[in-house]
Design a protein around this motif. Structure first.
Motif, PDB file in Angstrom:
ATOM      1  N   TRP A 169       0.834  -1.204   0.000  1.00  0.00           N
ATOM      2  CA  TRP A 169       0.000   0.000   0.000  1.00  0.00           C
ATOM      3  C   TRP A 169       0.870   1.256   0.000  1.00  0.00           C
ATOM      4  CZ3 TRP A 169      -4.712   1.314  -1.203  1.00  0.00           C
ATOM      5  CH2 TRP A 169      -5.232   2.552  -0.772  1.00  0.00           C
ATOM      6  N   ASP A 170       1.884   1.269   0.839  1.00  0.00           N
ATOM      7  CA  ASP A 170       2.768   2.433   0.909  1.00  0.00           C
ATOM      8  C   ASP A 170       3.459   2.703  -0.425  1.00  0.00           C
ATOM      9  OD1 ASP A 170       2.139   2.860   3.541  1.00  0.00           O
ATOM     10  OD2 ASP A 170       3.914   1.844   4.345  1.00  0.00           O
ATOM     11  N   ARG A 171       3.851   1.635  -1.113  1.00  0.00           N
ATOM     12  CA  ARG A 171       4.626   1.798  -2.339  1.00  0.00           C
ATOM     13  C   ARG A 171       3.765   2.046  -3.580  1.00  0.00           C
ATOM     14  NH1 ARG A 171       9.104  -3.145  -2.036  1.00  0.00           N
ATOM     15  NH2 ARG A 171      10.211  -2.425  -0.177  1.00  0.00           N
ATOM     16  N   SER A 172       2.563   1.491  -3.593  1.00  0.00           N
ATOM     17  CA  SER A 172       1.867   1.394  -4.886  1.00  0.00           C
ATOM     18  C   SER A 172       0.425   1.866  -4.888  1.00  0.00           C
ATOM     19  CB  SER A 172       1.897  -0.074  -5.367  1.00  0.00           C
ATOM     20  OG  SER A 172       3.189  -0.606  -5.344  1.00  0.00           O
ATOM     21  N   TRP A 173      -0.070   2.491  -3.841  1.00  0.00           N
ATOM     22  CA  TRP A 173      -1.510   2.744  -3.801  1.00  0.00           C
ATOM     23  C   TRP A 173      -1.972   3.624  -4.963  1.00  0.00           C
ATOM     24  CZ3 TRP A 173      -3.723   7.568  -3.301  1.00  0.00           C
ATOM     25  CH2 TRP A 173      -2.913   8.608  -2.827  1.00  0.00           C
ATOM     26  N   ARG A 174      -1.147   4.582  -5.376  1.00  0.00           N
ATOM     27  CA  ARG A 174      -1.545   5.452  -6.483  1.00  0.00           C
ATOM     28  C   ARG A 174      -1.688   4.670  -7.787  1.00  0.00           C
ATOM     29  NH1 ARG A 174       1.640   8.867  -3.414  1.00  0.00           N
ATOM     30  NH2 ARG A 174       0.688  10.911  -2.931  1.00  0.00           N
ATOM     31  N   ALA A 175      -0.843   3.667  -7.979  1.00  0.00           N
ATOM     32  CA  ALA A 175      -0.919   2.867  -9.204  1.00  0.00           C
ATOM     33  C   ALA A 175      -2.027   1.820  -9.130  1.00  0.00           C
ATOM     34  CB  ALA A 175       0.423   2.183  -9.460  1.00  0.00           C
ATOM     35  N   LEU A 176      -2.288   1.313  -7.921  1.00  0.00           N
ATOM     36  CA  LEU A 176      -3.246   0.214  -7.783  1.00  0.00           C
ATOM     37  C   LEU A 176      -4.698   0.682  -7.801  1.00  0.00           C
ATOM     38  CD1 LEU A 176      -1.440  -1.923  -5.057  1.00  0.00           C
ATOM     39  CD2 LEU A 176      -1.732  -2.496  -7.473  1.00  0.00           C
ATOM     40  N   LEU A 177      -4.969   1.849  -7.248  1.00  0.00           N
ATOM     41  CA  LEU A 177      -6.364   2.286  -7.122  1.00  0.00           C
ATOM     42  C   LEU A 177      -7.077   2.387  -8.478  1.00  0.00           C
ATOM     43  CD1 LEU A 177      -6.364   4.916  -4.232  1.00  0.00           C
ATOM     44  CD2 LEU A 177      -7.308   2.604  -4.229  1.00  0.00           C
ATOM     45  N   PRO A 178      -6.458   2.954  -9.502  1.00  0.00           N
ATOM     46  CA  PRO A 178      -7.193   3.058 -10.778  1.00  0.00           C
ATOM     47  C   PRO A 178      -7.024   1.835 -11.687  1.00  0.00           C
ATOM     48  CG  PRO A 178      -5.140   4.248 -10.954  1.00  0.00           C
ATOM     49  CD  PRO A 178      -5.196   3.721  -9.544  1.00  0.00           C
ATOM     50  N   ARG A 179      -6.252   0.833 -11.276  1.00  0.00           N
ATOM     51  CA  ARG A 179      -5.882  -0.253 -12.181  1.00  0.00           C
ATOM     52  C   ARG A 179      -7.051  -1.209 -12.403  1.00  0.00           C
ATOM     53  NH1 ARG A 179      -0.229  -2.794 -11.068  1.00  0.00           N
ATOM     54  NH2 ARG A 179       0.321  -0.835 -12.078  1.00  0.00           N
ATOM     55  N   ARG A 180      -7.289  -1.567 -13.667  1.00  0.00           N
ATOM     56  CA  ARG A 180      -8.275  -2.572 -14.035  1.00  0.00           C
ATOM     57  C   ARG A 180      -7.637  -3.513 -15.061  1.00  0.00           C
ATOM     58  NH1 ARG A 180     -13.382   1.021 -15.715  1.00  0.00           N
ATOM     59  NH2 ARG A 180     -11.708   2.104 -16.811  1.00  0.00           N
ATOM     60  N   GLU A 181      -7.395  -4.722 -14.669  1.00  0.00           N
ATOM     61  CA  GLU A 181      -6.719  -5.696 -15.530  1.00  0.00           C
ATOM     62  C   GLU A 181      -7.573  -6.959 -15.610  1.00  0.00           C
ATOM     63  OE1 GLU A 181      -2.088  -5.244 -14.637  1.00  0.00           O
ATOM     64  OE2 GLU A 181      -3.269  -5.351 -12.809  1.00  0.00           O
ATOM     65  N   PRO A 182      -8.414  -7.082 -16.644  1.00  0.00           N
ATOM     66  CA  PRO A 182      -9.319  -8.229 -16.717  1.00  0.00           C
ATOM     67  C   PRO A 182      -8.609  -9.579 -16.633  1.00  0.00           C
ATOM     68  CG  PRO A 182      -9.955  -6.573 -18.315  1.00  0.00           C
ATOM     69  CD  PRO A 182      -8.652  -6.114 -17.718  1.00  0.00           C
ATOM     70  N   GLN A 183      -7.437  -9.688 -17.234  1.00  0.00           N
ATOM     71  CA  GLN A 183      -6.742 -10.977 -17.200  1.00  0.00           C
ATOM     72  C   GLN A 183      -6.024 -11.204 -15.879  1.00  0.00           C
ATOM     73  OE1 GLN A 183      -4.594 -11.831 -20.790  1.00  0.00           O
ATOM     74  NE2 GLN A 183      -3.593 -13.637 -19.922  1.00  0.00           N
ATOM     75  N   GLY A 184      -5.797 -10.131 -15.119  1.00  0.00           N
ATOM     76  CA  GLY A 184      -5.143 -10.275 -13.831  1.00  0.00           C
ATOM     77  C   GLY A 184      -3.835  -9.507 -13.750  1.00  0.00           C
ATOM     78  N   HIS A 185      -3.392  -9.230 -12.536  1.00  0.00           N
ATOM     79  CA  HIS A 185      -2.158  -8.500 -12.253  1.00  0.00           C
ATOM     80  C   HIS A 185      -0.974  -9.295 -12.808  1.00  0.00           C
ATOM     81  CE1 HIS A 185       0.406  -5.733 -10.120  1.00  0.00           C
ATOM     82  NE2 HIS A 185       0.840  -6.629  -9.248  1.00  0.00           N
ATOM     83  N   ALA A 186      -0.187  -8.685 -13.675  1.00  0.00           N
ATOM     84  CA  ALA A 186       0.874  -9.405 -14.386  1.00  0.00           C
ATOM     85  C   ALA A 186       1.864 -10.097 -13.443  1.00  0.00           C
ATOM     86  CB  ALA A 186       1.602  -8.462 -15.341  1.00  0.00           C
ATOM     87  N   PRO A 187       2.360  -9.435 -12.371  1.00  0.00           N
ATOM     88  CA  PRO A 187       3.269 -10.151 -11.465  1.00  0.00           C
ATOM     89  C   PRO A 187       2.623 -11.372 -10.815  1.00  0.00           C
ATOM     90  CG  PRO A 187       3.458  -7.787 -11.145  1.00  0.00           C
ATOM     91  CD  PRO A 187       2.275  -8.003 -12.040  1.00  0.00           C
ATOM     92  N   LEU A 188       1.318 -11.310 -10.518  1.00  0.00           N
ATOM     93  CA  LEU A 188       0.641 -12.473  -9.931  1.00  0.00           C
ATOM     94  C   LEU A 188       0.535 -13.590 -10.959  1.00  0.00           C
ATOM     95  CD1 LEU A 188      -0.837 -13.917  -7.684  1.00  0.00           C
ATOM     96  CD2 LEU A 188      -2.931 -12.721  -8.363  1.00  0.00           C
ATOM     97  N   ARG A 189       0.242 -13.254 -12.203  1.00  0.00           N
ATOM     98  CA  ARG A 189       0.154 -14.285 -13.232  1.00  0.00           C
ATOM     99  C   ARG A 189       1.508 -14.968 -13.433  1.00  0.00           C
ATOM    100  NH1 ARG A 189      -0.811 -12.408 -18.017  1.00  0.00           N
ATOM    101  NH2 ARG A 189      -0.966 -10.159 -17.640  1.00  0.00           N
ATOM    102  N   ARG A 190       2.583 -14.201 -13.356  1.00  0.00           N
ATOM    103  CA  ARG A 190       3.917 -14.814 -13.453  1.00  0.00           C
ATOM    104  C   ARG A 190       4.168 -15.747 -12.280  1.00  0.00           C
ATOM    105  NH1 ARG A 190       5.488  -9.596 -15.184  1.00  0.00           N
ATOM    106  NH2 ARG A 190       6.233  -9.064 -13.095  1.00  0.00           N
TER     107      ARG A 190
END
Length: 502
Positions: A169-190
């Protein structure tokens, strides 16, 4: 497929079924609609017995598989019920509650509790049985004894998860709040692709992974992408009720297939439905019987998919928890060109409230599944995906699985020992090499549904095996989940069960 000849009409419901040779509707759908309409109109009364599938098929000059498909859908939707050793009957309270006191009433639209009219699909959804409508049992003196499919919440890695959550949250909240990735978060898919290749022998790349909100959504997406209304699907019998309900809600026709010591009987499946489009299986650890599909059956299933143009949906829901030897490799990994949709979930490893799972789909289906996911809910929660990606990439997930494997093996042993001490003659509980539940076999002739109700009245949540059966009959049993029950609470749960079963 029609067969020549015409048997004499068996008594009862046969006069309700009139087929239209000019109709474009499949024959099994015509039989289904005719019986369902007769139930609505009151011509088939609650509790009335239907002819056997063999007798009705002979009378109508149809393949028995055609009638089996119609009966299976009516059973899944709650219009019919089976009695072991007796036959098939009209349910006492059909799901849409449209049976009125007088004969031949006009059909009425299904309604929601507030009186709003439902669509046909809405009525199917309301009528389909689902374990998720029940609230989780409260945590009491016996823990979650013996709720099925619940992980060890007392062993959840809360401090590690909390630290990763705060850091992300501290590092990424600005990037995560607007993110919409239908296939899923790329690092999680990896991270998922790396884990599955190493631990499950799955052939996949991150580009073929779709992050979903659990196995239930995975099944619904597969039905939406691969099936048309009226398509038949092989399902294990006994098997996962919610999976059958998802198929029914999508307009598919579940065809129950018996399970034996080698898993789903592929030859029997082909006899029951030669035109099936999908086979839904749990090959690594069949739910609920716990058997492992043999190599011969796996190869036969893959050969069927190749030759028929069908698909296999592999639900690998608790494959991590194997206590004898290494976890078995997934069915999907047996063939590079396999027509397999592979699904898994983090609900059984971490928490069902996390609502994260995954699909691995063939390359040619990625865009279709991603589009279906986008229409369903746009995307899964970004923050939880990012935290889980960190949890896996830093090795915490693999360590947690190893700890749970040791813990669950110990809890299973405690349950087996307590049952041997306190339940002789009441419930036979045998150890199993894998999973998160055991089957407790009742004495022959004992009704498991009644036993489960008595157990619930004594504060023990378990599932009757008969609730998970469609066509197959057999000895009654109770499913006893042990993963969430601390060892010192298992004895209390077993004592309550003894009181209920006496």
């Amino acid at each position: 497929m029609r067969r020549p000849g015409r048997a004499s009409a068996p008594p009862g419901a046969v006069t309700a079924v009139v087929l239209d040779p000019a109709s474009s509707a499949p024959l099994h759908r015509q039989v289904y609609e005719a019986l369902r309409g007769a139930i609505f109109a009151g011509r088939l009364r609650p509790g009335s017995k239907l002819p056997s599938t063999r007798a009705l098929a002979a009378h109508l000059s149809l393949s028995r598989n055609t009638v089996l498909g119609a009966y299976a859908q009516l059973l899944a939707e709650g219009y019919l019920r089976g009695r072991i050793g007796s036959g098939t009957y009209v349910a006492d309270a059909p799901p849409e509650r449209l049976l009125l006191a007088r004969r031949d009433p006009p059909p009425q639209p299904a309604t929601a509790p507030d009186g709003a009219a439902l669509s046909r699909r809405g009525a199917l959804v309301v009528g389909a049985p689902s374990p998720f409508r029940r609230a989780s049992a409260p945590l009491g003196p016996a823990g979650w004894a013996f709720q099925v499919g619940v992980p060890a919440f007392d062993a959840f890695p809360a401090s590690t998860w909390g630290r990763l959550l705060s850091r992300r949250w501290d590092r990424s909240w600005r990037a995560l709040l607007p993110r919409r990735e239908p296939q899923g978060h790329a690092p999680l898919r990896r991270a998922i692709a790396d884990y599955l290749a190493t631990a499950r022998g799955v052939r996949c790349a991150p580009e073929r992974v779709i992050v979903v909100s659990g196995a239930q959504q995975a099944i619904s997406l597969a039905a939406e992408v691969l099936l048309d209304p009226g398509d038949e699907v092989w399902v294990e019998d006994p098997g996962y009720t919610a999976a059958r309900s998802a198929l029914v809600a999508a307009g598919a026709v579940p065809v129950p297939v018996p399970v034996d010591g080698e898993g789903l009987d592929v030859a029997a499946a082909a006899r029951r439905s030669a035109s099936a489009r999908l086979a839904l299986v749990t090959p690594s650890h069949q739910f609920p019987l716990g058997v492992t599909m043999s190599l011969g059956r796996r190869l036969a299933l893959l050969a069927w998919a190749r030759s028929s143009g069908g698909w296999v949906f592999e639900d690998d829901y608790d494959s991590e928890f194997r206590y004898a030897g290494r976890p078995l490799a997934a069915l999907q990994g047996l063939s590079p060109d396999a027509r397999v949709i592979y699904a898994g979930t983090f609900s059984k490893v971490l928490s069902p409230s996390l609502r994260l799972g995954y699909l691995v789909v063939p390359e040619g289906l990625v865009d279709a599944f991603a589009a279906a996911k986008a229409l369903a809910d746009v995307s899964s929660p970004s923050l939880e995906q990012a935290v889980l990606a960190d949890f896996m990439a830093e090795g915490h997930f693999a360590r947690h699985v190893r700890r749970m494997r040791v813990l669950y093996e110990r809890r299973q042993a405690a349950l087996v020992a307590a049952a041997a001490r306190d339940l002789p003659g009441l419930l036979e509980v045998r150890p199993a090499p894998a999973g998160m539940h055991l089957l407790g076999w009742l004495p022959p002739g004992c009704a498991d549904h009644a036993a489960a109700e008595r157990a619930a009245a004594n504060g023990v949540r378990c599932v009757a095996l008969s609730e998970l059966r469609v066509d197959t009959a057999g000895r009654g049993a109770l499913l006893l989940g042990y993963a969430a029950v601390p060892e010192d609470a298992i004895d209390e749960g077993v004592r309550r069960l003894r009181t209920a079963l006496r």
